[in-house]
Design an enzyme around this catalytic site. Structure first.
Site, PDB file in Angstrom:
ATOM      1  CG  ASP A  82      -2.112   0.842   1.057  1.00 13.38           C
ATOM      2  OD1 ASP A  82      -2.295   1.399  -0.048  1.00 13.38           O
ATOM      3  OD2 ASP A  82      -2.882   0.978   2.024  1.00 13.38           O
ATOM      4  CB  CYS A 139      -8.080   3.128  45.399  1.00 17.51           C
ATOM      5  SG  CYS A 139      -6.632   4.034  44.819  1.00 17.51           S
TER       6      CYS A 139
END
Ligand code: IVH
Length: 673
Positions: A122, A418
């Site tokens: 490509d 937390c």
């Protein structure tokens, strides 16, 4: 100073051009250099000076043109002597079989016909025109009939021969037109884009655009800085080189100095072509450059001739495309994922979309800088891509389809799991949760411990680990080995039988190779590869626990960053305690046993520098390692010998300074006897 005559300079320039072009070919095309970079630079510098002093001595094949020529106002156009046709397209194995049927029908052949199967790179198609072996013109495909002249730009590509190597027996074709694909590798594309973004320039969308943009520079010195490469795949007229088939043509082009894709299969039947198509589709993500399909060509030119072409494309070839790796979708949300190292990673939640057979519903956004750079907002339309690895990525935001309802994402200041305040270490792009008790970090470490390349515990998936941690049954991977059937069977969707199976799987995982064990510990910057390098270097866990930091750094292939993480990990009491507990639970590390001590170079460490007489440095490395020696890249007090060839670098000085013995290739061979 005695003046060299023009004639002397002319022959020196000719000699230099030949030398440089040949070294260039060895380096870039054959990947087998025989001189050092410094020697190459000296040859080039000498040629530049001669050509500057005697402009009449410049020639079209001069490698000095590779650094770029004066800027153009615009590109000239050129009519291709034979049109650069496009290819008919297919999309699957069925289309390939139909193509083969059509071909055999037209050839009136009952017997199988032979094909050449090539990767469809490509990139950008170009034509190269050679007159009497010299590159005189290069052009783009354009509309197929007329293209743009980009000779100066193409000359900067190191893998394009400026002059053909012609073997004595075959005469120089007076005119040779060769076609091929110019492209940029995935790795270089990434580097190029990183560089551009660091300079505040817009990134290229993909390697093909980057290659096309680089070829369309009016100033070829810009092109010269782009990492362009070429693979050639055709001649416009096979009669000029007298080959009988595509396979033969590629072989001939290769001997002329052209770079031919090594994955091409010539003279193969339909079943091989079908297998090839599947294999390349599978291998596609791991190839160093992008391909978007396979090009199948009838191999024999007499067969090609018989089939001819339509107005647009030859009947003897087919481009069979793969499924696109990019699709369009919408960012539904952006969430934060906390990894085992505490890294807070923003993840885009996508409207599910099928990308080449895999449903993609998440894409990593890496970090805050990345979101900023790509300007991804919640609600955006984007292109997602499956690239080299499994995690899909957002390639580009389609800003033109924004309607104002999109929202910017703001990075939280605390860990979403937390709630501890997150920290950003200077110089790092990632934000981390510093809390070692954070359940996301604990879970992440246990997922990793149980994963395929580590303890590979069957049936202990992420969901189960989540439950075990959330219910407080485990808080580190060492706790896994204390789990009982009674504890497990109380969990959701856990019967007696599966609880027993899980306990058995945990038990069975206890016999483990040294490498897997080291990898499983979850040391930062230590992947499977690095774990293997450490395992090969130490005889047992005890010797690792008592090693000094420097002992990790001298391992070939272990970088300073990993070495640092490794020694820090083993220094910490809590990690030593966990390792002790693993051993107590009956984990048994299988040591490979260091190689037997009867090879000639056992226990010796070498450093290589300069150009050797009969081997490349990488060959020498193999020879030494094969004889039990180690090859390191830096000279230290641990180095036993410096193997020095011609034009050695600074390593020679370092070795002298440290009193390391310096030997030649011949002396190495003596040592090995
Ligand atoms: S052959 C008449 N071979 O695909 C034959 N093309 O649509 C012309 N491509 O423009 C091309 N790899 O840019 C051929 N191994 C290969 C190729 C290849 C990539 C590109 C090329 C061409 C397009 C065809």
């Amino acid at each position: 100073m005695t003046q060299a005559t023009e004639a002397e300079n002319a022959s020196r320039a000719e000699y230099l051009r030949e030398q440089i072009n040949s070294h260039n070919h060895r380096y870039f095309v054959l990947d087998d250099p025989v001189i050092s970079d410094a020697e190459y630079d000296r040859l080039m510098q000498e040629l530049i000076e001669i050509e500057a002093a005697w402009p009449s001595l410049r020639s079209p094949d001069s490698p000095t043109a590779r650094v770029g020529s004066p800027s153009l106002e615009k590109f000239d156009t050129i009519r291709h002597s034979t049109p650069m046709m496009s290819l008919d397209k297919g999309f699957n194995a069925e289309d390939l079989k139909n193509f083969d049927q059509r071909v055999r029908k037209l050839l009136q052949s009952d017997t199988p016909v032979l094909y050449t199967a090539e990767p469809k790179i490509d990139g950008v198609a170009v034509e190269l025109v050679y007159e009497n072996g010299m590159l005189v013109m290069a052009s783009t495909r354009g509309d197929g009939k007329e293209g743009e002249v980009i000779t100066a730009n193409v000359k900067t590509i190191p893998t394009v021969p400026l002059r053909l190597t012609i073997e004595k027996k075959s005469p120089v074709p007076s005119l040779l037109e060769v076609r091929g694909e110019v492209f940029i590798s995935k790795a270089n594309f990434k580097l190029l884009n990183d560089e551009r973004m660091a300079d505040g320039q817009p990134a290229f969308a993909n390697p093909r655009n980057a290659a096309a943009g680089s070829l369309r520079q009016l100033d070829s010195s810009i092109t010269a800085k782009r990492p362009l490469e070429i693979y050639v795949y055709n001649v416009s007229d096979y009669r000029v080189i007298g080959a009988g088939s595509q396979g033969e043509t590629l072989d001939m082009l290769k001997t002329m100095g052209f770079r031919i894709n090594p994955l091409i299969h010539s003279r193969v039947g339909l079943s091989d072509v079908l297998a090839y198509y599947q294999e390349l589709d599978m291998a596609r993500l791991t190839l160093p450059y992008e391909i978007d399909g396979v090009v199948v060509k009838l191999d024999r030119f007499s067969d090609q001739e018989q089939l001819g072409a339509t107005a647009r494309s030859p009947r003897w070839a087919l481009a069979v495309k793969f499924q696109a790796l990019q699709e369009r979708t919408r960012v539904v949300d952006i969430i934060i994922q906390v990894g085992r190292t505490g890294a807070l990673t923003p993840v885009a939640i996508l409207s599910p979309v099928n990308v080449a057979g895999v449903v993609v519903s998440r894409a990593t956004l890496h970090n805050e800088d990345e979101i900023e750079k790509k300007d991804v907002r919640i609600g955006d339309q984007v292109f997602v891509q499956r690239a080299g690895d499994v995690i899909p990525e957002i390639v580009k935001v389609i800003t033109s389809s924004r309607d104002g309802t999109e929202r910017k994402f703001i990075m939280p200041l605390t860990c979403p799991v937390c709630s501890t305040k997150s920290v950003r270490i200077d110089g790092e792009a990632v934000i981390r949760c510093p809390n070692d008790g954070c359940s996301a970090k604990i879970k992440g470490n246990i997922y990793h411990f149980a994963s395929k390349g580590a303890f590979d515990i069957d049936g202990l998936g992420d969901k189960l680990i989540d439950q075990l941690v959330d219910k407080g049954l485990i808080s580190s991977y060492a706790d896994l080995f204390d789990l009982t059937v009674d504890e497990l069977k109380k969990l959701d969707r856990m019967g007696e039988k599966s609880a027993e199976n899980t306990v058995a799987a945990i038990e069975n995982s206890k016999q483990i190779s040294f490498q897997r064990f080291l990898y499983a510990l979850g040391i930062r910057n230590v992947g499977e590869n690095t774990a293997g390098l450490i395992a090969a270097r130490f005889s047992d866990m005890e010797s690792i626990l008592s090693a000094s930091p420097g002992e990790f750094e001298v391992i070939e292939g272990v970088g300073p960053v990993s070495a640092q993480s490794i020694s820090e990990f083993f220094k910490q009491d809590k990690n030593r305690e966990i390792i002790r507990r693993l051993m107590e639970s009956g984990v048994s590390i299988q040591y490979a046993g260091l190689p037997s001590g009867n090879r000639p170079l056992d226990g010796l460490t070498f450093v290589l520098t300069g150009t050797l007489e009969t081997m490349s440095r990488s060959e020498a490395k193999k020879v030494i390692e094969g004889a039990g020696g180690k090859v390191s890249s830096t000279v230290s007090s641990k180095t036993n010998y410096l193997l020095a060839g011609e034009s050695p670098g600074s390593k020679l000085d370092k070795a002298k300074e440290l009193g390391v013995e310096i030997i030649s290739e011949a002396e190495l061979k003596n040592l090995m006897r």
